[in-house]
Design a protein around this motif. Structure first.
Motif, PDB file in Angstrom:
ATOM      1  N   ALA A   1      14.635 -11.695   1.188  1.00 20.04           N
ATOM      2  CA  ALA A   1      15.373 -11.634   2.439  1.00 20.04           C
ATOM      3  C   ALA A   1      16.872 -11.487   2.235  1.00 20.04           C
ATOM      4  CB  ALA A   1      15.086 -12.885   3.269  1.00 20.04           C
ATOM      5  N   ASP A   2      17.391 -11.841   1.052  1.00 22.53           N
ATOM      6  CA  ASP A   2      18.817 -11.676   0.794  1.00 22.53           C
ATOM      7  C   ASP A   2      19.128 -10.387   0.038  1.00 22.53           C
ATOM      8  OD1 ASP A   2      17.674 -12.337  -1.583  1.00 22.53           O
ATOM      9  OD2 ASP A   2      18.954 -14.067  -2.016  1.00 22.53           O
ATOM     10  N   GLY A   3      18.156  -9.478  -0.059  1.00 18.21           N
ATOM     11  CA  GLY A   3      18.404  -8.175  -0.652  1.00 18.21           C
ATOM     12  C   GLY A   3      18.170  -8.079  -2.143  1.00 18.21           C
ATOM     13  N   GLN A   4      17.656  -9.130  -2.777  1.00 17.78           N
ATOM     14  CA  GLN A   4      17.383  -9.085  -4.212  1.00 17.78           C
ATOM     15  C   GLN A   4      16.049  -8.378  -4.464  1.00 17.78           C
ATOM     16  OE1 GLN A   4      19.258 -10.049  -6.677  1.00 17.78           O
ATOM     17  NE2 GLN A   4      20.864 -11.206  -5.614  1.00 17.78           N
ATOM     18  N   GLN A   5      16.057  -7.408  -5.350  1.00 18.16           N
ATOM     19  CA  GLN A   5      14.811  -6.710  -5.657  1.00 18.16           C
ATOM     20  C   GLN A   5      13.982  -7.537  -6.625  1.00 18.16           C
ATOM     21  OE1 GLN A   5      15.232  -2.607  -6.721  1.00 18.16           O
ATOM     22  NE2 GLN A   5      13.026  -2.230  -6.736  1.00 18.16           N
ATOM     23  N   LEU A   6      12.691  -7.657  -6.317  1.00 21.43           N
ATOM     24  CA  LEU A   6      11.788  -8.447  -7.142  1.00 21.43           C
ATOM     25  C   LEU A   6      10.954  -7.583  -8.070  1.00 21.43           C
ATOM     26  CD1 LEU A   6      10.486 -11.043  -4.513  1.00 21.43           C
ATOM     27  CD2 LEU A   6      12.386 -11.270  -6.132  1.00 21.43           C
ATOM     28  N   ALA A   7      10.554  -6.415  -7.612  1.00 20.26           N
ATOM     29  CA  ALA A   7       9.668  -5.588  -8.435  1.00 20.26           C
ATOM     30  C   ALA A   7       9.721  -4.152  -7.945  1.00 20.26           C
ATOM     31  CB  ALA A   7       8.232  -6.111  -8.381  1.00 20.26           C
ATOM     32  N   GLN A   8       9.323  -3.259  -8.842  1.00 17.49           N
ATOM     33  CA  GLN A   8       9.109  -1.848  -8.520  1.00 17.49           C
ATOM     34  C   GLN A   8       7.768  -1.471  -9.139  1.00 17.49           C
ATOM     35  OE1 GLN A   8      11.610   1.721 -10.023  1.00 17.49           O
ATOM     36  NE2 GLN A   8      12.379   1.314  -7.939  1.00 17.49           N
ATOM     37  N   LEU A   9       6.756  -1.425  -8.290  1.00 20.21           N
ATOM     38  CA  LEU A   9       5.375  -1.281  -8.743  1.00 20.21           C
ATOM     39  C   LEU A   9       4.981   0.187  -8.802  1.00 20.21           C
ATOM     40  CD1 LEU A   9       3.804  -4.145  -6.613  1.00 20.21           C
ATOM     41  CD2 LEU A   9       4.668  -4.273  -8.953  1.00 20.21           C
ATOM     42  N   GLY A  10       4.314   0.549  -9.877  1.00 24.41           N
ATOM     43  CA  GLY A  10       3.822   1.912 -10.049  1.00 24.41           C
ATOM     44  C   GLY A  10       2.573   1.905 -10.904  1.00 24.41           C
ATOM     45  N   GLY A  11       2.319   3.017 -11.563  1.00 26.89           N
ATOM     46  CA  GLY A  11       1.158   3.098 -12.434  1.00 26.89           C
ATOM     47  C   GLY A  11       0.672   4.521 -12.588  1.00 26.89           C
ATOM     48  N   GLU A  12      -0.218   4.704 -13.532  1.00 28.18           N
ATOM     49  CA  GLU A  12      -0.773   6.029 -13.784  1.00 28.18           C
ATOM     50  C   GLU A  12      -1.749   6.420 -12.684  1.00 28.18           C
ATOM     51  OE1 GLU A  12      -2.544   6.116 -17.613  1.00 28.18           O
ATOM     52  OE2 GLU A  12      -0.677   5.671 -18.697  1.00 28.18           O
ATOM     53  N   GLY A  13      -1.781   7.696 -12.404  1.00 30.95           N
ATOM     54  CA  GLY A  13      -2.695   8.208 -11.393  1.00 30.95           C
ATOM     55  C   GLY A  13      -2.112   8.294 -10.003  1.00 30.95           C
ATOM     56  N   ILE A  14      -0.882   7.816  -9.814  1.00 27.67           N
ATOM     57  CA  ILE A  14      -0.236   7.922  -8.503  1.00 27.67           C
ATOM     58  C   ILE A  14       0.461   9.277  -8.440  1.00 27.67           C
ATOM     59  CG2 ILE A  14       1.440   6.899  -6.926  1.00 27.67           C
ATOM     60  CD1 ILE A  14       0.987   4.230  -8.287  1.00 27.67           C
ATOM     61  N   THR A  15      -0.119  10.210  -7.744  1.00 23.52           N
ATOM     62  CA  THR A  15       0.373  11.589  -7.720  1.00 23.52           C
ATOM     63  C   THR A  15       1.107  11.939  -6.439  1.00 23.52           C
ATOM     64  OG1 THR A  15      -1.768  12.331  -6.876  1.00 23.52           O
ATOM     65  CG2 THR A  15      -1.462  12.342  -9.261  1.00 23.52           C
ATOM     66  N   ALA A  16       1.301  10.981  -5.526  1.00 22.52           N
ATOM     67  CA  ALA A  16       2.013  11.225  -4.274  1.00 22.52           C
ATOM     68  C   ALA A  16       2.824   9.984  -3.927  1.00 22.52           C
ATOM     69  CB  ALA A  16       1.038  11.580  -3.153  1.00 22.52           C
ATOM     70  N   VAL A  17       3.689  10.118  -2.927  1.00 25.09           N
ATOM     71  CA  VAL A  17       4.556   9.005  -2.526  1.00 25.09           C
ATOM     72  C   VAL A  17       3.740   7.977  -1.742  1.00 25.09           C
ATOM     73  CG1 VAL A  17       6.584   8.335  -1.200  1.00 25.09           C
ATOM     74  CG2 VAL A  17       6.551  10.526  -2.421  1.00 25.09           C
ATOM     75  N   PRO A  18       3.646   6.740  -2.214  1.00 24.22           N
ATOM     76  CA  PRO A  18       2.944   5.683  -1.451  1.00 24.22           C
ATOM     77  C   PRO A  18       3.851   5.173  -0.331  1.00 24.22           C
ATOM     78  CG  PRO A  18       3.739   4.801  -3.529  1.00 24.22           C
ATOM     79  CD  PRO A  18       4.117   6.250  -3.521  1.00 24.22           C
ATOM     80  N   ALA A  19       3.943   5.954   0.744  1.00 25.61           N
ATOM     81  CA  ALA A  19       4.955   5.713   1.774  1.00 25.61           C
ATOM     82  C   ALA A  19       4.633   4.521   2.665  1.00 25.61           C
ATOM     83  CB  ALA A  19       5.126   6.975   2.626  1.00 25.61           C
ATOM     84  N   VAL A  20       3.358   4.343   3.014  1.00 26.18           N
ATOM     85  CA  VAL A  20       2.973   3.286   3.957  1.00 26.18           C
ATOM     86  C   VAL A  20       2.509   2.075   3.148  1.00 26.18           C
ATOM     87  CG1 VAL A  20       1.594   2.733   5.984  1.00 26.18           C
ATOM     88  CG2 VAL A  20       2.234   5.107   5.524  1.00 26.18           C
ATOM     89  N   ALA A  21       3.363   1.078   3.017  1.00 21.38           N
ATOM     90  CA  ALA A  21       3.073  -0.080   2.164  1.00 21.38           C
ATOM     91  C   ALA A  21       2.985  -1.341   3.004  1.00 21.38           C
ATOM     92  CB  ALA A  21       4.157  -0.237   1.098  1.00 21.38           C
ATOM     93  N   MET A  22       2.042  -2.232   2.620  1.00 17.47           N
ATOM     94  CA  MET A  22       1.835  -3.485   3.351  1.00 17.47           C
ATOM     95  C   MET A  22       1.424  -4.604   2.395  1.00 17.47           C
ATOM     96  SD  MET A  22       2.338  -3.436   6.676  1.00 17.47           S
ATOM     97  CE  MET A  22       1.340  -4.785   7.272  1.00 17.47           C
ATOM     98  N   PHE A  23       1.867  -5.829   2.718  1.00 26.21           N
ATOM     99  CA  PHE A  23       1.437  -7.048   2.048  1.00 26.21           C
ATOM    100  C   PHE A  23       0.179  -7.583   2.731  1.00 26.21           C
ATOM    101  CE2 PHE A  23       5.542  -8.106  -0.112  1.00 26.21           C
ATOM    102  CZ  PHE A  23       5.020  -8.620  -1.284  1.00 26.21           C
ATOM    103  N   HIS A  24      -0.639  -8.297   1.963  1.00 23.14           N
ATOM    104  CA  HIS A  24      -1.651  -9.155   2.571  1.00 23.14           C
ATOM    105  C   HIS A  24      -0.893 -10.305   3.238  1.00 23.14           C
ATOM    106  CE1 HIS A  24      -4.734 -12.341   2.810  1.00 23.14           C
ATOM    107  NE2 HIS A  24      -5.600 -11.341   2.905  1.00 23.14           N
ATOM    108  N   PRO A  25      -1.364 -10.811   4.393  1.00 18.56           N
ATOM    109  CA  PRO A  25      -0.607 -11.858   5.083  1.00 18.56           C
ATOM    110  C   PRO A  25      -0.288 -13.076   4.223  1.00 18.56           C
ATOM    111  CG  PRO A  25      -2.348 -11.019   6.503  1.00 18.56           C
ATOM    112  CD  PRO A  25      -2.546 -10.383   5.161  1.00 18.56           C
ATOM    113  N   GLU A  26      -1.189 -13.468   3.312  1.00 19.49           N
ATOM    114  CA  GLU A  26      -0.969 -14.670   2.516  1.00 19.49           C
ATOM    115  C   GLU A  26      -0.915 -14.388   1.024  1.00 19.49           C
ATOM    116  OE1 GLU A  26      -3.964 -17.502   3.433  1.00 19.49           O
ATOM    117  OE2 GLU A  26      -3.610 -17.481   5.597  1.00 19.49           O
ATOM    118  N   ASN A  27      -1.869 -13.635   0.506  1.00 22.80           N
ATOM    119  CA  ASN A  27      -1.952 -13.401  -0.933  1.00 22.80           C
ATOM    120  C   ASN A  27      -0.958 -12.339  -1.382  1.00 22.80           C
ATOM    121  OD1 ASN A  27      -4.113 -15.213  -0.974  1.00 22.80           O
ATOM    122  ND2 ASN A  27      -5.618 -13.583  -0.618  1.00 22.80           N
ATOM    123  N   ASP A  28      -0.668 -12.358  -2.662  1.00 23.81           N
ATOM    124  CA  ASP A  28       0.239 -11.363  -3.236  1.00 23.81           C
ATOM    125  C   ASP A  28      -0.559 -10.106  -3.582  1.00 23.81           C
ATOM    126  OD1 ASP A  28       2.492 -12.956  -2.985  1.00 23.81           O
ATOM    127  OD2 ASP A  28       2.189 -13.938  -4.916  1.00 23.81           O
TER     128      ASP A  28
END
Length: 543
Positions: free
Chosen positions: A501-528
């Motif tokens: 919430a204060d603007g600190q970046q925690l992670a930049q997640l990626g991986g092999e096989g991602i061939t397009a922009v994952p534009a629509v991203a969402m958290f699970h309400p409770e779990n990580d």
């Protein structure tokens, strides 16, 4: 010898000439008298103008250098006979010179070209004001990281370090490759997790009104599709013949179910806080529907009174304290509120909160009477629906405006978290965090000054999605178990970014096989757990 004829003039002509001579003599006398007495005006050095206004000199027009080509000359002026050999040779030389110039213009250029040297005649170009630099420099750079292990290791704060290690440690889902999990036929516009704390069930809505469902708990050998009324159970792998290649290829694909609920884009959806089996969906086909997962039935909740009315819905949110109250926004800048307990023909109250498109809005989870809207008019606004101004019969009936903030370009989305902070994404390539005071200190009708509502954090982020990628939206985790407020947003370099919430970046997640922009991203309400959808209808999972 011819005699000369005397020309006689009439009396009238003689009198006219005499009058002219007398008048000229009088004028000369007056001029002499005026000069001797000092009354004569001095002649001006500049030519006088008829008007009273002085016209500025026009800037000299720059002459455009024309391309030099062989010029034709006149044989007659050169003293050459038309049919002479010299004239023929001259004509042949001029023709060859023109042909050579034409060939030179069509000749390809192998050397480097400076745009300042190849400007088309009559067109202006200033390298110091090169408008192309801004767009090219901020374009997508696939797989180029802006945050990684080095930034995590350099973290000095212990709590922040632990949080970064935790979020950066999320691994890409190994059950299937990202390019195998095609959850919808077309581009994903909306995405989310079912609130079940143990089963990672992902829902996604696409451009054509299809709702896809994927159970991330299934294994590679699973071949059973999703049934809304029955939970998915893992099936034990069966023994297959070596020649049965078709059934083997089918079992290697994930079990995905898709339902055509709307005729146009599913812009958003939300699960009911009172009943997790109830899923509300909004669409550009102007309808709001309820999908009952237990009864396997989709019911229309709201639609325009006339079938010819086109009022596309852009977003919805549900009052957590009164789950029967649903808010929705439209592309024409209106926000509506309805109660699912009232009959469908009952009139619904709507407010014109913006003159332009409202791309997204959100309710305060702890104080749902506060509503934040983000629109194409570049404003983030917070409204208090406890106090409605204007008579019920008027069209300008509006909630009370609590605060507003103007960005340089349009604001795409606004999202509330449980602490009263609002995250917005804007086309000025920023993510802004605004903080509201506790809701208890905001009685109905109160307003905040602009200085108090200014962004508490501004994050530089490339939000230029273009035409073929869904708009990026920052989405908070609804109820984080460690009580650390964080949100997720897609990255144009084919990653997913996680911030506090204060603007600190925690992670930049990626991986092999991602061939397009994952534009629509969402958290699970409770779990990580994090899910992200692409324009090809495929999803990525980090768990």
């Amino acid at each position: 010898m011819a005699r000369k004829e005397t020309v006689s003039i009439s009396d009238y002509e003689a009198k006219r000439q005499a009058n002219i001579a007398e008048r000229n003599a009088l004028l000369k006398k007056l001029a002499v008298d005026a000069a001797s007495s000092g009354l004569a005006t001095k002649p001006s050095s500049k030519p006088s103008t008829n008007g009273t206004k002085t016209h500025k000199k026009r800037a000299p027009v720059k002459k455009v250098k024309e391309e030099l080509v062989p010029r034709r000359t006149s044989s007659r002026l050169a003293g050459l006979t038309a049919d002479s050999e010299v004239a023929k040779r001259k004509a042949d030389d001029e023709y060859e010179a023109m042909q050579e110039a034409a060939r030179a213009k069509r000749q390809r250029v192998s050397d480097d070209l400076n745009l300042s040297d190849v400007v088309v005649a009559g067109k202006e170009w200033d390298r110091s004001e090169n408008f192309l630099v801004d767009y090219v420099s901020r374009g997508a750079k696939p797989y180029e990281r802006t945050f990684g292990e080095s930034e995590v290791k350099e973290t000095s704060d212990k709590e922040l370090l632990a949080l970064r290690e935790k979020m950066s440690g999320l691994e890409l889902y190994e059950g299937f490759e990202p390019n195998q999990i095609k959850i919808t036929p077309e581009r994903i516009y909306s995405l989310g997790f079912h609130p079940h704390p143990e089963k990672p069930l992902v829902f996604a809505g696409d451009k054509l009104g299809n709702l896809g469902v994927f159970d991330a708990s299934q294994k590679t050998s699973s071949s059973r599709k999703f049934s809304p009324s029955k939970p998915i159970k893992s099936s034990s792998p069966s023994i297959k013949d070596e020649d049965d290649s078709d059934s083997d290829s089918e079992s290697s694909l994930p079990a995905i179910s898709s339902f055509h609920l709307h005729t146009r884009t599913i812009s958003s959806f939300a699960f009911s806080p009172a009943n997790p089996s109830h899923l509300y969906t909004t669409s550009y086909d102007s309808t709001l529907r309820l999908l009952d997962l237990t009864a396997s039935q989709s019911t229309q909740i709201h639609a325009p009174s006339s079938p010819s009315d086109d009022l596309p819905l852009s977003a919805l949110d549900i009052d957590p304290l009164s789950p029967s109250t649903i808010y929705f926004s439209r592309l024409d800048g209106h926000v509506g509120r309805l109660d699912t307990r009232t009959p469908t023909h009952h009139p619904i109250e709507t407010w014109a909160l913006s003159e332009k498109k409202i791309g997204g809005f959100s309710l305060h989870p702890s104080a749902p009477h506060l509503l934040a809207t983000a629109s194409l008019d570049r404003f983030l606004k917070v409204w208090d629906v406890r106090k409605i101004r204007g008579a019920a019969s008027t069209s300008w009936r509006l909630p009370h405006l609590v605060a507003e903030h103007e960005s340089r370009l349009s604001v795409s989305h606004a999202s509330f978290n449980s602490a009263g902070q609002i995250a917005t994404t804007s086309y000025d390539d920023t993510i802004k965090i605004h903080s509201l005071p506790p809701s208890s200190s905001l009685p109905a009708g109160s307003s905040l000054p602009d200085a108090q509502f200014a962004p508490s954090a501004i994050i530089k982020h490339n939000n230029q999605t273009g035409r073929w990628v869904t708009i990026l939206r920052a989405q908070w985790q609804r109820a984080p178990r460690d009580n650390v407020q964080r949100f997720v947003v897609g990255n144009m370099n084919r990653f997913v970014d996680v911030y506090t919430a204060d603007g600190q970046q925690l992670a930049q997640l990626g991986g092999e096989g991602i061939t397009a922009v994952p534009a629509v991203a969402m958290f699970h309400p409770e779990n990580d757990w994090i899910a992200a959808g692409t324009a090809s209808g495929k999803i990525c999972l980090w768990m």
